[in-house]
Scaffold this motif. Structure first.
Motif, PDB file in Angstrom:
ATOM      1  N   GLY A 143       2.738   4.369   1.182  1.00 50.36           N
ATOM      2  CA  GLY A 143       3.421   4.630   2.445  1.00 50.36           C
ATOM      3  C   GLY A 143       4.039   3.396   3.081  1.00 50.36           C
ATOM      4  O   GLY A 143       4.545   3.452   4.213  1.00 50.36           O
ATOM      5  N   PRO A 165       0.808  -1.223   0.000  1.00 49.87           N
ATOM      6  CA  PRO A 165       0.000   0.000   0.000  1.00 49.87           C
ATOM      7  C   PRO A 165       0.841   1.274   0.000  1.00 49.87           C
ATOM      8  O   PRO A 165       2.051   1.227   0.242  1.00 49.87           O
ATOM      9  CB  PRO A 165      -0.811  -0.110   1.297  1.00 49.87           C
ATOM     10  CG  PRO A 165      -0.100  -1.110   2.132  1.00 49.87           C
ATOM     11  CD  PRO A 165       0.639  -2.017   1.214  1.00 49.87           C
ATOM     12  N   GLU A 184       8.360   2.830  -9.909  1.00 50.73           N
ATOM     13  CA  GLU A 184       7.123   3.070 -10.654  1.00 50.73           C
ATOM     14  C   GLU A 184       7.337   3.582 -12.084  1.00 50.73           C
ATOM     15  O   GLU A 184       6.862   4.659 -12.444  1.00 50.73           O
ATOM     16  CB  GLU A 184       6.221   4.017  -9.863  1.00 50.73           C
ATOM     17  CG  GLU A 184       5.895   3.417  -8.507  1.00 50.73           C
ATOM     18  CD  GLU A 184       4.648   3.989  -7.867  1.00 50.73           C
ATOM     19  OE1 GLU A 184       3.803   4.512  -8.606  1.00 50.73           O
ATOM     20  OE2 GLU A 184       4.529   3.882  -6.650  1.00 50.73           O
ATOM     21  N   GLY A 238       6.728   1.908   2.330  1.00 57.99           N
ATOM     22  CA  GLY A 238       8.182   1.977   2.404  1.00 57.99           C
ATOM     23  C   GLY A 238       8.890   1.428   1.179  1.00 57.99           C
ATOM     24  O   GLY A 238      10.105   1.235   1.186  1.00 57.99           O
TER      25      GLY A 238
HETATM   26  N1  LIG Z   1      11.668  12.519   2.077  1.00 58.77           N
HETATM   27  C1  LIG Z   1      10.979  12.038   3.124  1.00 58.77           C
HETATM   28  N2  LIG Z   1      11.134  12.538   4.375  1.00 58.77           N
HETATM   29  C2  LIG Z   1      10.453  12.052   5.422  1.00 58.77           C
HETATM   30  N3  LIG Z   1       9.563  11.037   5.342  1.00 58.77           N
HETATM   31  C3  LIG Z   1       9.363  10.498   4.142  1.00 58.77           C
HETATM   32  C4  LIG Z   1      10.052  10.967   2.969  1.00 58.77           C
HETATM   33  N4  LIG Z   1       9.642  10.230   1.911  1.00 58.77           N
HETATM   34  C5  LIG Z   1       8.756   9.347   2.391  1.00 58.77           C
HETATM   35  N5  LIG Z   1       8.571   9.510   3.722  1.00 58.77           N
HETATM   36  C6  LIG Z   1       7.685   8.705   4.585  1.00 58.77           C
HETATM   37  O1  LIG Z   1       8.120   7.368   4.567  1.00 58.77           O
HETATM   38  C7  LIG Z   1       7.000   6.476   4.581  1.00 58.77           C
HETATM   39  C8  LIG Z   1       7.159   5.497   3.444  1.00 58.77           C
HETATM   40  O2  LIG Z   1       7.121   6.243   2.222  1.00 58.77           O
HETATM   41  P1  LIG Z   1       7.507   5.608   0.820  1.00 58.77           P
HETATM   42  O3  LIG Z   1       7.566   6.746  -0.122  1.00 58.77           O
HETATM   43  O4  LIG Z   1       8.706   4.758   0.963  1.00 58.77           O
HETATM   44  O5  LIG Z   1       6.243   4.695   0.566  1.00 58.77           O
HETATM   45  P2  LIG Z   1       5.820   3.914  -0.756  1.00 58.77           P
HETATM   46  O6  LIG Z   1       5.556   2.504  -0.354  1.00 58.77           O
HETATM   47  O7  LIG Z   1       6.800   4.152  -1.834  1.00 58.77           O
HETATM   48  O8  LIG Z   1       4.419   4.597  -1.078  1.00 58.77           O
HETATM   49  P3  LIG Z   1       3.739   5.018  -2.480  1.00 58.77           P
HETATM   50  O9  LIG Z   1       3.064   3.775  -2.963  1.00 58.77           O
HETATM   51  O10 LIG Z   1       2.775   6.066  -2.101  1.00 58.77           O
HETATM   52  O11 LIG Z   1       4.809   5.503  -3.397  1.00 58.77           O
HETATM   53  C9  LIG Z   1       5.758   7.333   4.503  1.00 58.77           C
HETATM   54  O12 LIG Z   1       5.239   7.443   5.806  1.00 58.77           O
HETATM   55  C10 LIG Z   1       6.277   8.658   4.023  1.00 58.77           C
HETATM   56  O13 LIG Z   1       5.510   9.702   4.554  1.00 58.77           O
END
Ligand SMILES: Nc1ncnc2c1ncn2[C@@H]1O[C@H](COP(=O)(O)OP(=O)(O)OP(=O)(O)O)[C@@H](O)[C@H]1O
Ligand SMILES: [Mg+2]
Length: 243
Positions: A42, A40, A163, A44
């Motif tokens: 966020g 989902p 992506e 990571g």
């Molecule tokens: N540059 C940043 N500084 C601080 N927190 C961050 C940063 N980038 C992402 N986060 C936080 O890290 C967590 C994981 O984010 P991430 O971008 O890795 O998720 P994701 O699985 O790639 O989600 P998505 O599918 O929306 O791309 C989230 O809570 C996000 O708010």
């Protein structure tokens, strides 16, 4: 089972010391394997890829490539360690020409740079066709092609892609995924993040499901596609795509 190329071992990492986003995540990618991270928003996924690329500080755990520890190496030195990263956005210079983008990317190439650029034109004929065009004037699929070419030009062992099909039509997304499949058949390892989970699983050897910064599930692409629980929770949003 192919030989392990990338080994991510119990990585805890985040953007601020003391505030981990990833909690002991482990994953691996074999030689010539495509491994996809799904999960989902966020979860990571991007953070894990950025940790491998050196953009996110690793608090504990380790990352190794072909048995060499690459944990904590700065992003600008990743090329020499065989790692290429294609970010989700801003992955090309839109105001520069297509060929100029490749020339810039080739600065990191030690061997014959013109030959390296030519090799990319061989691999991606539409880029040759539009080599004089401003990169921002390419179609969405061609822009991703250019971003991938810029990553491949240095001959990496591992390509990280966040992506690559975002914003593309299903048809063009499929073409980009097929292109990624071709890249892997050249023994390049690919770690992919995809929202377009169903389509990505179809071209993936294996995948990991992440949730809340933790390993949730893993399996072959085929097994995850067939898993009713995974289908319900993680692939549901993409049902329309396979209809
Ligand atoms: N540059 C940043 N500084 C601080 N927190 C961050 C940063 N980038 C992402 N986060 C936080 O890290 C967590 C994981 O984010 P991430 O971008 O890795 O998720 P994701 O699985 O790639 O989600 P998505 O599918 O929306 O791309 C989230 O809570 C996000 O708010
Ligand atoms: Mg992301």
């Amino acid at each position: 089972m192919s030989e392990t190329r990338l080994h991510i071992d119990a990585v805890t990492a985040g953007y601020k010391p003391g505030f981990p986003i990833l909690h002991g995540v482990s994953a691996s990618v074999g030689v010539g394997e495509i491994v996809t991270l799904i999960g989902p928003n966020g979860a990571g996924k991007s953070t894990l890829v950025k940790a491998v690329a050196g953009f996110v500080h690793v608090d504990s755990g380790s990352i190794s490539l072909d048995g060499r520890d690459i944990t904590g190496i700065s992003p600008d030195r990743m090329t020499e360690h065989g790692v290429a990263y294609v970010p989700q956005t801003d992955n090309i210079f839109r105001t520069l020409g297509v060929e100029q983008n490749l020339v810039l990317a080739a600065q990191r190439v030690e061997r014959d740079r013109n030959r390296a650029i030519d090799a990319m034109f061989e691999l991606f004929p539409p880029l040759r066709e539009h080599k004089g065009l401003r990169a921002g004037g390419l179609s969405g699929g061609q822009r991703q092609m250019l971003a991938i070419a810029m990553a491949l030009i240095a001959g990496p062992q591992l390509v990280l892609m966040d992506e690559p099909t975002a914003g593309l039509s299903p048809k063009v997304a499929q073409e980009v995924l097929q292109l990624i499949r071709n890249i892997a058949s050249d023994n390049v390892s690919v770690l992919l993040v995809e929202q377009n989970a169903k389509a990505a699983l179809r071209i993936s050897d294996r995948a990991y499901v992440l949730a809340e910064g933790r390993n949730q599930h893993e399996g072959t692409g085929a097994a995850l596609l067939d898993d009713p629980v995974i289908g319900e929770i993680y692939l549901g949003a993409w049902r329309r795509e396979s209809a």
